[in-house]
Design an enzyme around this catalytic site. Sequence first.
Site, PDB file in Angstrom:
ATOM      1  N   SER A  70       0.822  -1.206   0.000  1.00 34.46           N
ATOM      2  CA  SER A  70       0.000   0.000   0.000  1.00 34.46           C
ATOM      3  C   SER A  70       0.852   1.251   0.000  1.00 34.46           C
ATOM      4  CB  SER A  70      -0.915   0.039   1.224  1.00 34.46           C
ATOM      5  OG  SER A  70      -1.653   1.254   1.222  1.00 34.46           O
ATOM      6  N   GLY A  71       0.303   2.273  -0.617  1.00 31.80           N
ATOM      7  CA  GLY A  71       0.985   3.558  -0.626  1.00 31.80           C
ATOM      8  C   GLY A  71       0.992   4.210  -2.000  1.00 31.80           C
ATOM      9  N   LYS A  88      -4.390  -6.745   3.420  1.00 29.99           N
ATOM     10  CA  LYS A  88      -4.374  -5.603   2.489  1.00 29.99           C
ATOM     11  C   LYS A  88      -5.797  -5.260   2.052  1.00 29.99           C
ATOM     12  CE  LYS A  88      -3.244  -2.243  -0.111  1.00 29.99           C
ATOM     13  NZ  LYS A  88      -3.751  -2.166  -1.423  1.00 29.99           N
ATOM     14  N   HIS A 142      -7.397  -3.441   4.805  1.00 27.72           N
ATOM     15  CA  HIS A 142      -6.819  -2.084   4.780  1.00 27.72           C
ATOM     16  C   HIS A 142      -7.607  -1.215   3.800  1.00 27.72           C
ATOM     17  CE1 HIS A 142      -4.412   0.898   2.599  1.00 27.72           C
ATOM     18  NE2 HIS A 142      -3.762   1.123   3.716  1.00 27.72           N
ATOM     19  N   ASN A 143      -7.861  -1.749   2.621  1.00 31.98           N
ATOM     20  CA  ASN A 143      -8.590  -0.979   1.618  1.00 31.98           C
ATOM     21  C   ASN A 143     -10.033  -0.734   2.031  1.00 31.98           C
ATOM     22  OD1 ASN A 143      -6.196  -1.211   0.193  1.00 31.98           O
ATOM     23  ND2 ASN A 143      -7.202  -1.600  -1.759  1.00 31.98           N
ATOM     24  N   GLU A 173      -9.928   1.982   4.322  1.00 35.55           N
ATOM     25  CA  GLU A 173      -9.661   3.175   3.509  1.00 35.55           C
ATOM     26  C   GLU A 173     -10.984   3.729   2.932  1.00 35.55           C
ATOM     27  OE1 GLU A 173      -6.504   2.601   0.462  1.00 35.55           O
ATOM     28  OE2 GLU A 173      -7.999   3.160  -1.030  1.00 35.55           O
ATOM     29  N   TYR A 174     -11.827   2.835   2.425  1.00 33.78           N
ATOM     30  CA  TYR A 174     -13.136   3.264   1.904  1.00 33.78           C
ATOM     31  C   TYR A 174     -13.940   3.958   3.011  1.00 33.78           C
ATOM     32  CZ  TYR A 174     -13.283   0.585  -2.572  1.00 33.78           C
ATOM     33  OH  TYR A 174     -13.085   0.102  -3.830  1.00 33.78           O
ATOM     34  N   LYS A 233     -12.494  -0.225  -7.606  1.00 40.27           N
ATOM     35  CA  LYS A 233     -11.906  -1.344  -8.334  1.00 40.27           C
ATOM     36  C   LYS A 233     -12.201  -2.687  -7.689  1.00 40.27           C
ATOM     37  CE  LYS A 233      -7.690   0.398  -8.936  1.00 40.27           C
ATOM     38  NZ  LYS A 233      -7.730   1.871  -8.742  1.00 40.27           N
TER      39      LYS A 233
HETATM   40  C1  6PG Z   1      -3.242   1.490  -1.563  1.00 41.93           C
HETATM   41  C2  6PG Z   1      -4.517   1.742  -2.304  1.00 41.93           C
HETATM   42  C3  6PG Z   1      -4.487   1.112  -3.667  1.00 41.93           C
HETATM   43  C4  6PG Z   1      -5.538   1.630  -4.626  1.00 41.93           C
HETATM   44  C5  6PG Z   1      -6.939   1.462  -4.110  1.00 41.93           C
HETATM   45  C6  6PG Z   1      -7.922   2.255  -4.883  1.00 41.93           C
HETATM   46  O1  6PG Z   1      -3.342   0.879  -0.512  1.00 41.93           O
HETATM   47  O2  6PG Z   1      -2.180   1.894  -2.036  1.00 41.93           O
HETATM   48  O3  6PG Z   1      -5.567   1.183  -1.591  1.00 41.93           O
HETATM   49  O4  6PG Z   1      -4.521  -0.268  -3.492  1.00 41.93           O
HETATM   50  O5  6PG Z   1      -5.285   2.934  -4.920  1.00 41.93           O
HETATM   51  O6  6PG Z   1      -7.241   0.109  -4.182  1.00 41.93           O
HETATM   52  O7  6PG Z   1      -9.106   1.587  -4.800  1.00 41.93           O
HETATM   53  P1  6PG Z   1     -10.424   1.967  -5.543  1.00 41.93           P
HETATM   54  O8  6PG Z   1     -10.090   2.221  -6.974  1.00 41.93           O
HETATM   55  O9  6PG Z   1     -11.267   0.748  -5.361  1.00 41.93           O
HETATM   56  O10 6PG Z   1     -10.931   3.183  -4.862  1.00 41.93           O
END
Ligand code: 6PG
Length: 475
Positions: A128-129, A182, A185-186, A189-190, A260
Site C-alpha cells: 500500500s501507498g 491488504k 486495509h482498503n 480506507e473506503y 476497483k
Molecule cells: C493502496 C490503495 C491502492 C488503490 C486502491 C484504490 O493501498 O495503495 O488502496 O490499493 O489505490 O485500491 O481503490 P479503488 O479504486 O477501489 O478506490
Amino acid sequence: EKAQIGVTGLAVMGRNLARNFARHGHTVAVHNRSYGRTKELVEEFGHEGTFLPAESAEDFVASLERPRRVVIMVKAGKPTDAVIEEFAPLLEPGDMIIDAGNAHFADTRRREASLKERGLHFVGTGVSGGEEGALHGPSIMPGGSKESYESLGPLLEDIAAKVDGEPCCVHVGPDGAGHFVKMVHNGIEYADMQLIAEAYDLLRQAGGHSPAEIADVFSSWNEGRLGSYLIEITAEVLKQVDAGTGKPFVDIVVDQAEQKGTGRWTVQSALDLGVPVSGIAEAVFARALSGGADVRRAAAGKLPGPAAQTGAGGADLRADVEQALFASKIVAYAQGFQQIQAASAEYGWEIDPGAMAKIWRDGCIIRAKFLDYIKQAYDKDANLQTLLVDDYFLDAVSGAQEAWRRVVALAAQQGIPAPGFASALAYYDGLRAQRLPAALIQGQRDFFGAHTYQRIDKDGSFHTMWGAERNEVGA
Ligand code: 6PG
C-alpha cells in the site's frame, strides 16, 4: 553478476518497486511483456542502481540468484494466473513468486497451494501507498510460508516505510493472510474516505462553508488526533481551484465514486465470516449509490425532503463534526480489526492485530497517528474483543457522545445523507445495549418456521406450539 530480486510487470507500481530495490543497493532483474517498458526504465533510471534488463522470461529467470525471488506486479485475476504459468515452469524448488498486486485472498490461497505442490513458494503480498509509496517506502503485508519470509523479508523490510527505524513490513501469516489484510486495509480506507466526505458535506451544507474554508478546517484537524494522510490530502483537494472555470475543483468533478473492487471484497468476506463491518459496507454502498446515475436521475427531482439550511448546525458544528468523525472512525477500525481476527481464526493464520496497526503507521493510504493507539491497545491486551473497550478509545467515544448524536440528528433533520456517521452510531448503540430486539426476531422465526430459541433462564433449545394452546416444548 546475479540479481537478488526480479520484478516483472513494469507499469508504474512495478517500475517504482524495482527502483526502490535498486536505490537500496540491490541488483534488480527487470522484465516486462513488451521490452520497450524495460528499456525505458533502464534508460531513465539506470543511474539509480543496478538493473539487469531481460527481454525473455528465460533470461530474466537466469539472471536471478538462488533461491530466486520473482515479484510479479500485474493486474489481479487472469493476467496474474497467466504470468504465474509463464514463470513457474522456469523456476526450481525453493524459488519464490511474490504477487504484489491487489489479488483476492482466495485466489492467493489457491495459487499458494498449487505452487507448493510444485515445490515453489507463492507469497501473496499486500503493498500500500500508491505510486509514491512504492518508490519511497510502502507499507508491505506479505503472506506465504515462514521460510519464504526468512529469505525475502529482509529485502522487503529494506524498501518499506520506517517508523522510528522500524520497517512497516512484517510476515502477516501463511498463504492468503497478507492479501487478506491488504484487502481489509482498503475496506477501512473506503470507510475513512466516506466519513471524511460526510464531514465535508455537513460543513458545506449545514455550515455554509466554502470548500476553501473547509480545507482550512481539515488542515487544522490534521494537526490534532485526526492527523492522517487522508485528512491531509482532503485539504489539498478542497483547496484546488479549477484553472479553466475558476470554480472549486470539487464542484467540477462528476459526483460518482468509482471502485476497483477491494472494498466490495472486504464486505463479501465479512458477510461470509459473519462480522458486521457496517462502516465499510456503508462506504461501498455509498459509492454504488453515487454511481447509479439512472436511479438518481429518476429520483432526484421527485423525492421530497428538507433543503439544508445554512447555520443549522449552530456555532459548534465544526467541533461536533470533528467528534462525530473521530468516533465513527474508531467504529470503522474496530470493525475492520474484528474482521481480521475472525479470518485469522477461521483460516488458522495467527495474525497479530497489533503488528498490523504497527505496519500501517506509515507508507500506506490509511497511515495516521491513530494507528499508534491501536497498536498500544493490542500491546496491552492481545485478545481485546473490540477496540471500543480499550481505555483510549473508550475515552474518545465517551467524550464524543453528545456531539456524535447531535450530528447524526442534524443530518437526518436537514436531509443530508450521512450513512457512515449514522450506521457507526447505530453499531455503537447496538454493542452498548443490555437487551436487543433480536429476542423478538427469534420469536418470529420460531413462529413461522419452528426455528427454536434459547431462554435466558434455562439451558437448551425451545419451541412454542404457536397454535391454540401455545405450549412450550423442549426441542
Ligand atoms: C493502496 C490503495 C491502492 C488503490 C486502491 C484504490 O493501498 O495503495 O488502496 O490499493 O489505490 O485500491 O481503490 P479503488 O479504486 O477501489 O478506490
